[in-house]
Motif scaffolding. Structure first.
Motif, short mmCIF file in Angstrom:
data_model
loop_
_atom_site.label_atom_id
_atom_site.label_comp_id
_atom_site.label_asym_id
_atom_site.label_seq_id
_atom_site.Cartn_x
_atom_site.Cartn_y
_atom_site.Cartn_z
N TYR A 231 0.81 -1.71 0.20
CA TYR A 231 -0.14 -0.19 -0.09
C TYR A 231 1.10 1.47 -0.30
O TYR A 231 0.62 2.31 -0.64
CB TYR A 231 -1.40 0.28 1.17
N TYR A 232 1.28 1.12 1.06
CA TYR A 232 2.53 2.58 1.34
C TYR A 232 3.07 3.41 0.11
O TYR A 232 3.39 3.84 -0.21
CB TYR A 232 3.66 2.19 2.11
N ASP A 266 3.83 -11.07 -4.60
CA ASP A 266 3.75 -12.06 -3.43
C ASP A 266 2.11 -12.91 -4.09
O ASP A 266 1.34 -12.51 -2.93
CB ASP A 266 3.50 -11.98 -1.96
N GLY A 267 2.14 -13.53 -5.25
CA GLY A 267 0.67 -14.22 -4.88
C GLY A 267 0.48 -14.44 -4.10
O GLY A 267 -1.26 -14.45 -4.09
N ALA A 272 -1.05 -7.69 -2.20
CA ALA A 272 -0.72 -7.27 -4.01
C ALA A 272 -1.03 -7.76 -4.97
O ALA A 272 -0.93 -6.86 -5.77
CB ALA A 272 0.24 -8.75 -3.31
N ALA A 273 -2.21 -8.65 -5.04
CA ALA A 273 -2.48 -8.42 -6.41
C ALA A 273 -3.65 -7.25 -6.24
O ALA A 273 -3.76 -6.60 -7.63
CB ALA A 273 -4.03 -9.71 -5.91
N HIS A 274 -4.11 -6.74 -5.12
CA HIS A 274 -4.93 -5.42 -5.36
C HIS A 274 -4.47 -4.77 -5.57
O HIS A 274 -4.35 -3.14 -6.59
CB HIS A 274 -5.53 -4.97 -4.01
N ARG A 294 8.72 -11.79 -4.80
CA ARG A 294 9.59 -11.80 -4.11
C ARG A 294 10.64 -13.20 -3.87
O ARG A 294 10.45 -14.27 -4.00
CB ARG A 294 8.69 -12.58 -3.08
N SER A 295 11.62 -13.30 -3.88
CA SER A 295 12.91 -14.40 -3.78
C SER A 295 14.14 -14.45 -3.70
O SER A 295 14.80 -12.98 -3.47
CB SER A 295 13.41 -14.14 -5.70
#
Length: 334
Positions: A231-232, A266-267, A272-274, A294-295
């Protein structure tokens, strides 16, 4: 073996991706253990499904030709918010393009020098660096170094001296245009000495809008914005776009925000999707289809003074940056 094995001998020919492997590093998913195309392969589990998906993505990249842009594309990679994958994106996209045979320069103007570290380029205090270019009028040709792991990839490193450059630039003539002038002179130097024209120049900025970042905006034609899927990041994007608009109005009317890359995706989370959906809705033309997950491998690579492209080229993170690089290069056509 390095990613340079995919290069064509003719520098003006389209380049294609290759996927060499390293046997001395662990992998997030080892696609060599399974054959997803085997009729007996069970893809019902999440891991197996991921393997099938990655195999299909690699097949789409194999043999894909990367066109050279009609002119050198100078891209500032910027975001006022720290920790969004800005430097990581800079070095890995640059490495992916160079691994396909394109000629790429990374200019590190972040005093932390993280891009220089990831590219394996020395940047201790005694090294001539981009600081000397900006403050002491050194030619950029004297500070640019060849990256050790990938041919066609070069770096103008940053040193700790850049930490005081913001103050020193204040009193200098044409303080906002010094990097742009240095790049123009370096391009002419390469041409006069018979060196291959650069296809891409990436400028890695500090997470602030000081004179170093302003220099980067004035030197570039395009801005690439990495956005963390949280969000940020959306709040920071609004302020960044206002600052870019100010640069466009007063200092560089040719500057455009051409590329937005979603990072640290991050699915497994709805947030994350939004965030990804919101960014795509507001910037449908700028957002790349490729997203960077993310990895662990991406995070580990700089500690070995490498990009993920050479540290673990079979990893999901490397595949994602290859996709982003291919999409970016293909947008240069026309």
């Amino acid at each position: 073996m390095t990613l340079g094995s995919a290069r064509s001998n003719a520098s003006n020919q389209p380049k294609v991706f290759d996927f060499p492997r390293r046997d001395d590093v662990s992998r997030e998913t080892d696609v060599e253990r399974f054959d997803p195309l085997d009729n007996d392969f069970d893809d019902s589990s999440p891991i197996a499904s991921q393997l099938v998906n990655e195999t299909k993505r690699r097949e789409r990249l194999l043999g894909r030709e990367l066109p050279r842009p009609a002119h050198t594309r100078i891209m500032t990679v910027a975001n006022q918010k720290g920790g969004v994958g800005k430097t990581t994106t800079t070095v890995n996209v640059a490495a992916a393009l160079a691994s396909a045979g394109l000629h790429v320069l990374v200019i590190d103007i972040d005093p932390q020098g993280n891009a220089s570290t990831a590219l394996g380029v020395p940047h201790h205090a005694e090294i001539d660096s981009i600081y000397d270019v900006l403050i002491n009028d050194f030619p950029m040709s004297e500070v640019v170094q060849q990256c050790p792991d990938i041919d066609n990839l070069y770096c103008a490193p940053a040193t700790i001296h850049l930490a005081g450059a913001e103050i020193e630039l204040v009193s200098l003539v044409a303080r906002e245009q010094r990097l742009r002038r240095a790049i123009d002179e370096y391009v002419k130097f390469r041409d006069a000495n018979g060196q291959q024209r650069l296809d891409f120049i990436f400028i890695d900025c500090p997470p602030s809008l000081g004179l170093l970042t302003v220099n980067a905006f004035c030197a570039a034609n395009e801005v690439m914005i990495p956005i963390q899927c949280e969000y940020y990041a959306l709040e920071g994007l609004s302020q960044l776009l206002k600052n870019i608009e100010m640069i466009q109005k007063h200092l560089n009317s040719d500057l455009v925000v051409s590329t937005i890359l979603l990072t640290m995706y991050d699915g497994r989370t709805n947030l994350a999707a939004h965030v990804a959906a919101d960014v795509r809705e507001h910037f449908p033309q700028q957002v790349l289809q490729a997203m960077i997950p993310r990895s662990v491998r991406i995070s580990e690579a700089p500690s070995y003074q490498q990009t993920v492209m050479t540290y673990d080229p079979s990893s999901t993170g490397a595949l994602s940056y290859l996709e982003a690089a291919a999409e970016l290069a293909e947008r240069s056509v026309g």
